[in-house]
Structure formats: structure tokens, C-alpha cells
Motif scaffolding. Structure first.
Motif, PDB file in Angstrom:
ATOM      1  N   GLY A   1      42.376  32.841  46.540  1.00  0.00           N
ATOM      2  CA  GLY A   1      42.547  31.794  45.542  1.00  0.00           C
ATOM      3  C   GLY A   1      41.918  32.078  44.202  1.00  0.00           C
ATOM      4  N   ARG A   2      41.073  33.095  44.138  1.00  0.00           N
ATOM      5  CA  ARG A   2      40.356  33.355  42.893  1.00  0.00           C
ATOM      6  C   ARG A   2      41.290  33.855  41.794  1.00  0.00           C
ATOM      7  NH1 ARG A   2      34.507  36.055  43.136  1.00  0.00           N
ATOM      8  NH2 ARG A   2      34.114  34.009  44.037  1.00  0.00           N
ATOM      9  N   VAL A   3      42.221  34.744  42.140  1.00  0.00           N
ATOM     10  CA  VAL A   3      43.141  35.266  41.118  1.00  0.00           C
ATOM     11  C   VAL A   3      43.969  34.135  40.518  1.00  0.00           C
ATOM     12  CG1 VAL A   3      45.144  36.740  40.712  1.00  0.00           C
ATOM     13  CG2 VAL A   3      43.218  37.601  42.039  1.00  0.00           C
ATOM     14  N   ASP A   4      44.447  33.220  41.363  1.00  0.00           N
ATOM     15  CA  ASP A   4      45.220  32.087  40.838  1.00  0.00           C
ATOM     16  C   ASP A   4      44.387  31.269  39.867  1.00  0.00           C
ATOM     17  OD1 ASP A   4      47.462  32.754  42.290  1.00  0.00           O
ATOM     18  OD2 ASP A   4      47.004  31.406  43.960  1.00  0.00           O
ATOM     19  N   ARG A   5      43.120  31.085  40.171  1.00  0.00           N
ATOM     20  CA  ARG A   5      42.248  30.347  39.252  1.00  0.00           C
ATOM     21  C   ARG A   5      42.077  31.102  37.938  1.00  0.00           C
ATOM     22  NH1 ARG A   5      39.164  29.495  43.927  1.00  0.00           N
ATOM     23  NH2 ARG A   5      37.507  30.888  43.226  1.00  0.00           N
TER      24      ARG A   5
END
Length: 197
Positions: free
Chosen positions: A180-184
Motif C-alpha cells: 500500500g505504500r506505493v499507492d500512497r
């Protein structure tokens, strides 16, 4: 909000990268918000990154791609540089672009100085944003490296030639990001792009 002229430089030397995705997210959101955006990818540019002569008297002529980058910076009101941190600094080709293109007479003036005795900047009237991707945790970056790369790109490069203020967004843990970090990160870059900040 009045649209701005924004120049986005994807400073990753590979054709596909997370850095490139973050830069493109910024650019796409800025366009959707009515800003005039030009994007340049470092991997598309052809130039010799070696300054070579090591002085300002016998300068290498700039290749067309470097002339185009300078023209884009001069056209812009806001300059965005997306870059990974490699071995504590900029990728060699990106550093080479700055070494070759940001020259006296065009980007700073050694014959006139500021109150601090530094060469007068010639690219004033522009703001900046750095999108910095690295593996180093932010606390470690600040405490042990003393934000050395941020000081280099923000103060010793961009602000030196007059691009300021320069905001920096760090994306840490880039090689193996948590779920989920890349999407953030993509959304964070898009938010900054929409605001032209």
C-alpha cells in the motif's frame, strides 16, 4: 487558481522506475488541474555527463538535449525534480546534467555577487519541488547523514541558481516498499501536482 508553467524532470536513468511513476503522477495531476506541464525523462536525453575541461573558460558546447532542458527551466514557473538516492547522492547522469547545463552566464553570474558573496542567481522567480526516493529511513537520513543529499539538491543546486523556495518530499523504503505504500506515494505526488506545489 491560475495555471502555472511546470517543468518536471524525471531524474532516474532507467526507462521504467518508481521514480518515473511518481514524477508522472505529479505531472498528470498538474495537467488535470489546468497547469501547463512539460515532462522530460533523463533516460531519453543524450549528452556527455562529464564536464571534461573542469573550468569555465573552455566549456563544452551543450548538446541539443541539454539546451532543451535549459529552455524548459527558463520557460517554467515551477521546477520539479524526481530522483532516487544512490550511494548518498544523485545518479551520475543526473549530476552530469546539472554539471553540464547549469553554467555561469546562463544560470548564475560569477561577476556579480549576493550579500553573502555568492554568485548572483539568474533563474529567480521560480519555485521548486524535489521528489526524493531512497531506502534510508527518514530518521536515519536526518540524524546520521544530516540530510546531505537534500542540502545538495535544494540549496547547492536549485536555490543556488535562484529556484526557491524548494519543497522536498521524501519516499523512504523504495526498494522494498510495504504493501500500500506505493499507492500512497503516487497519491501524495498527485496531490502536490494538483496544487502545483
Amino acid at each position: 487558481m491560475t495555471g502555472k508553467r511546470i517543468f518536471v524532470l524525471n531524474g532516474h536513468p532507467a526507462a521504467e522506475s518508481l521514480t518515473g511513476s511518481v514524477a508522472q503522477s505529479y505531472a498528470d495531476a498538474a495537467r488535470k488541474s489546468g497547469h501547463d506541464v512539460r515532462v522530460v525523462n533523463l533516460h531519453d536525453l543524450e549528452f556527455d555527463p562529464d564536464y571534461g575541461f573542469g573550468g569555465y573558460v573552455n566549456q563544452k558546447p551543450l548538446e541539443p538535449d541539454l539546451e532543451a532542458v535549459l529552455a524548459d527551466i527558463e520557460w517554467s514557473e515551477h521546477v520539479v525534480v524526481a530522483t532516487p538516492m544512490w550511494w548518498g547522492g544523485l545518479p551520475a547522469k543526473l549530476k552530469g546534467l546539472f554539471d553540464r547545463a547549469l553554467l555561469p552566464g546562463r544560470t548564475f553570474d560569477t561577476r556579480n555577487t549576493t550579500k553573502l558573496g555568492l554568485p548572483a542567481p539568474l533563474l529567480t522567480g521560480r519555485t521548486g519541488r524535489v521528489l526524493l526516493l531512497s531506502d534510508t529511513p527518514g530518521w536515519f537520513f536526518r540524524l546520521f547523514y544530516r540530510n546531505a543529499m537534500i542540502v545538495q539538491i535544494r540549496q547547492q543546486i536549485l536555490e543556488f541558481v535562484g529556484i526557491k523556495p524548494v519543497k522536498v518530499t521524501q519516499f523512504n523504503g523504495a526498494s522494498h516498499p510495504k504493501p500500500g505504500r506505493v499507492d500512497r506515494w503516487i497519491k501524495q505526488a498527485a496531490k502536490a501536482g494538483a496544487q502545483a506545489s
